[in-house]
Design an enzyme around this catalytic site. Structure first.
Site, PDB file in Angstrom:
ATOM      1  N   TRP A 197       0.836  -1.211   0.000  1.00 39.41           N
ATOM      2  CA  TRP A 197       0.000   0.000   0.000  1.00 39.41           C
ATOM      3  C   TRP A 197       0.865   1.253   0.000  1.00 39.41           C
ATOM      4  O   TRP A 197       0.576   2.214  -0.706  1.00 39.41           O
ATOM      5  CB  TRP A 197      -0.986  -0.024   1.168  1.00 39.41           C
ATOM      6  CG  TRP A 197      -1.998  -1.109   0.949  1.00 39.41           C
ATOM      7  CD1 TRP A 197      -2.104  -2.275   1.638  1.00 39.41           C
ATOM      8  CD2 TRP A 197      -2.996  -1.158  -0.080  1.00 39.41           C
ATOM      9  NE1 TRP A 197      -3.111  -3.043   1.107  1.00 39.41           N
ATOM     10  CE2 TRP A 197      -3.678  -2.381   0.058  1.00 39.41           C
ATOM     11  CE3 TRP A 197      -3.374  -0.292  -1.102  1.00 39.41           C
ATOM     12  CZ2 TRP A 197      -4.718  -2.760  -0.789  1.00 39.41           C
ATOM     13  CZ3 TRP A 197      -4.413  -0.663  -1.950  1.00 39.41           C
ATOM     14  CH2 TRP A 197      -5.078  -1.883  -1.789  1.00 39.41           C
TER      15      TRP A 197
ATOM     16  N   ASP B 271      -1.104   6.688   6.197  1.00 36.86           N
ATOM     17  CA  ASP B 271      -2.258   5.890   5.791  1.00 36.86           C
ATOM     18  C   ASP B 271      -2.524   4.916   6.936  1.00 36.86           C
ATOM     19  O   ASP B 271      -1.709   4.024   7.201  1.00 36.86           O
ATOM     20  CB  ASP B 271      -1.903   5.136   4.498  1.00 36.86           C
ATOM     21  CG  ASP B 271      -2.984   4.140   4.073  1.00 36.86           C
ATOM     22  OD1 ASP B 271      -4.008   4.024   4.770  1.00 36.86           O
ATOM     23  OD2 ASP B 271      -2.782   3.480   3.029  1.00 36.86           O
TER      24      ASP B 271
ATOM     25  N   LYS C 257     -12.266  -1.432   7.359  1.00 40.39           N
ATOM     26  CA  LYS C 257     -11.557  -2.477   8.107  1.00 40.39           C
ATOM     27  C   LYS C 257     -11.996  -2.431   9.569  1.00 40.39           C
ATOM     28  O   LYS C 257     -12.512  -3.400  10.098  1.00 40.39           O
ATOM     29  CB  LYS C 257     -10.049  -2.300   7.986  1.00 40.39           C
ATOM     30  CG  LYS C 257      -9.530  -2.707   6.607  1.00 40.39           C
ATOM     31  CD  LYS C 257      -8.785  -1.602   5.955  1.00 40.39           C
ATOM     32  CE  LYS C 257      -8.522  -1.777   4.485  1.00 40.39           C
ATOM     33  NZ  LYS C 257      -8.535  -3.060   3.876  1.00 40.39           N
TER      34      LYS C 257
END
Ligand code: PMP
Length: 422
Positions: free
Chosen positions: A161, A233, A257
């Protein structure tokens, strides 16, 4: 007329004049869908609200969902949303049907923001935005809002990511990859003083928790340039532990999530950083546009924000993020102990000091057994244990809403599976 008298997670007991004895009908049943609207209206909010068994235990018809995201949500939140779905708090309509500028939704989004501020101790120096486009959109929004095209920005890449964020960042600023864990298959985080930062970088970007590789920052680097900021992030560990927000200029996280369904991305941005977006920045990516209109510049993802609000309320009721972190440490501890205590049958490749509390990747020494492991676990109602397609193996995502019982069941299964495959 039909009247709801009881419900479980996905069914209602209906009393109907033609069916004197109560009949259990799935909420997704064509039978319910085909009921005449007037009859359906009599499944009153009150009737539904008064009965859901909001129990802390997992109900028998729910599975343990180890998916990386969208992921499992607290059962109490789902039941509350179910009870309020048809007629939101006496408004006569659902959250999905009402104006985002009406008083009910105004109450929802304001409560979501204030509860999140309480949870993370976010000061008034920061704006909290509820946006769309996923965390992926933030990979572009961050440099567009914080940099001119010729400005430098540093990226520490500890997994896929972070790598995606870096690649997107290159389009909008002079992004530098100052450290990458790729050669070591993303199993480490570097000692911060060993990484050479660019003295002119406008920001330093990290991914707080790499969802695929299971690598999590336990503390945070400080940008070398005193005018630069740290950007994180935090999609996959958002609200899983206390975080000192004042160390960051921007924190962003897709909700799906730990805190809600997909469709909403939360951005926490220091207010003095807002208002300098590059001229080419699309309005939907400009933090100033969204901050000035309190996330209501255009139609926001109302239902997703509503679920986040319920999750934040639930996290506060559980005692806040310090309590949540204790539970997460305990859950992850049980699982890592099982892996490390398996004599090499199961292997977690991530360096111990940076192992994620949220995403636990592991392989089987006999890799040919992995498919069987995942299939047999699924038969036991433990789903979505397959590792990401880019790395394979097994991954158990154990976000806030994964109950202890889920982790304990997985560990018992792992031991049993190992015993059956000497
Ligand atoms: N960052 C991280 C850490 C993620 O786990 C994900 C999604 N799995 C993303 C970014 C991308 O998020 P989205 O799908 O919301 O764009």
């Amino acid at each position: 007329m039909a009247a709801a008298t009881s419900s479980s997670a996905n069914s209602l007991l209906l009393h109907h004049p033609l069916h004197p004895s109560p009949k259990r009908i799935s909420l997704f049943s064509p039978k319910l869908i085909s009921l005449h609207p007037k009859r359906l209206a009599s499944i009153s909010c009150a009737a539904v609200t008064s009965h859901p068994p909001v129990s802390p235990s997992i109900s028998s018809d729910r599975v343990f969902n180890f998916a990386a995201g969208p992921a499992t949500l607290p059962e109490s939140v789902l039941l509350k949303a179910q009870s309020e779905l048809y007629n939101y708090r006496g408004s006569g309509m659902s959250i999905m049907e009402m104006s985002h500028r009406g008083k009910e939704f105004d109450g929802v989004i304001k409560k979501a923001e204030s509860d999140l501020r309480t949870l993370l101790g976010i000061s008034d120096d920061y704006a909290v935005l509820f946006l769309q486009g996923g965390a992926t959109t933030q990979f572009a929004a961050v440099p567009l809002n914080l940099c001119k095209p010729e400005d430098a920005a540093d990226y520490i890449v500890t997994g896929s990511w972070g790598d995606k964020a870096f690649k997107e960042g290159q389009k909008y600023c002079k992004a530098n990859l100052i450290w990458s864990g790729k050669a070591e298959k993303y199993t480490k985080i570097p000692p911060f003083d060993s990484v050479e930062q660019n003295p002119d970088a406008r920001f330093l970007h990290i991914c707080g928790n790499e969802t695929i590789h299971g690598v999590e920052f336990k503390d945070y680097p400080v940008p070398k340039n005193k005018d630069a900021i740290l950007v994180a992030d935090m999609s996959s560990n958002f609200c899983s532990k206390p975080v000192d927000v004042s160390k960051f200029g921007v924190i962003y996280a897709g909700a799906q999530k730990n805190v809600g369904p997909s469709g909403v991305t939360i951005v926490i941005v220091r207010k003095d950083l807002i208002g300098n977006a590059q001229p080419i920045t699309p309005v939907m990516l400009d933090y100033k546009i969204h901050a000035d209109s309190a996330s209501l510049y255009n139609t926001p993802p109302c239902f997703a924000i509503y679920i986040c609000a319920l999750v934040f309320e639930d996290l506060l009721e559980q005692g806040g993020l310090a309590e949540i972190e204790k539970k997460n440490l305990k859950k992850a501890g049980i699982l890592y102990d099982a892996i490390d205590g398996s004599g090499g049958f199961y292997v977690c490749p991530v360096e111990r000091s940076v192992r994620s509390l949220m995403n636990v990747p592991f392989t089987l020494q006999k890799s040919e057994l992995e498919k069987k492991f995942i299939e047999e676990a699924a038969k036991e109602n433990m789903l979505q244990l397959k590792g990401h397609r880019s790395v394979g193996g097994v991954r158990a995502s154990i976000y806030n809403a994964m109950p202890f019982a889920g982790v304990e069941k997985l560990v018992a299964f792992m031991k049993d599976f190992q015993a059956r495959h000497p």
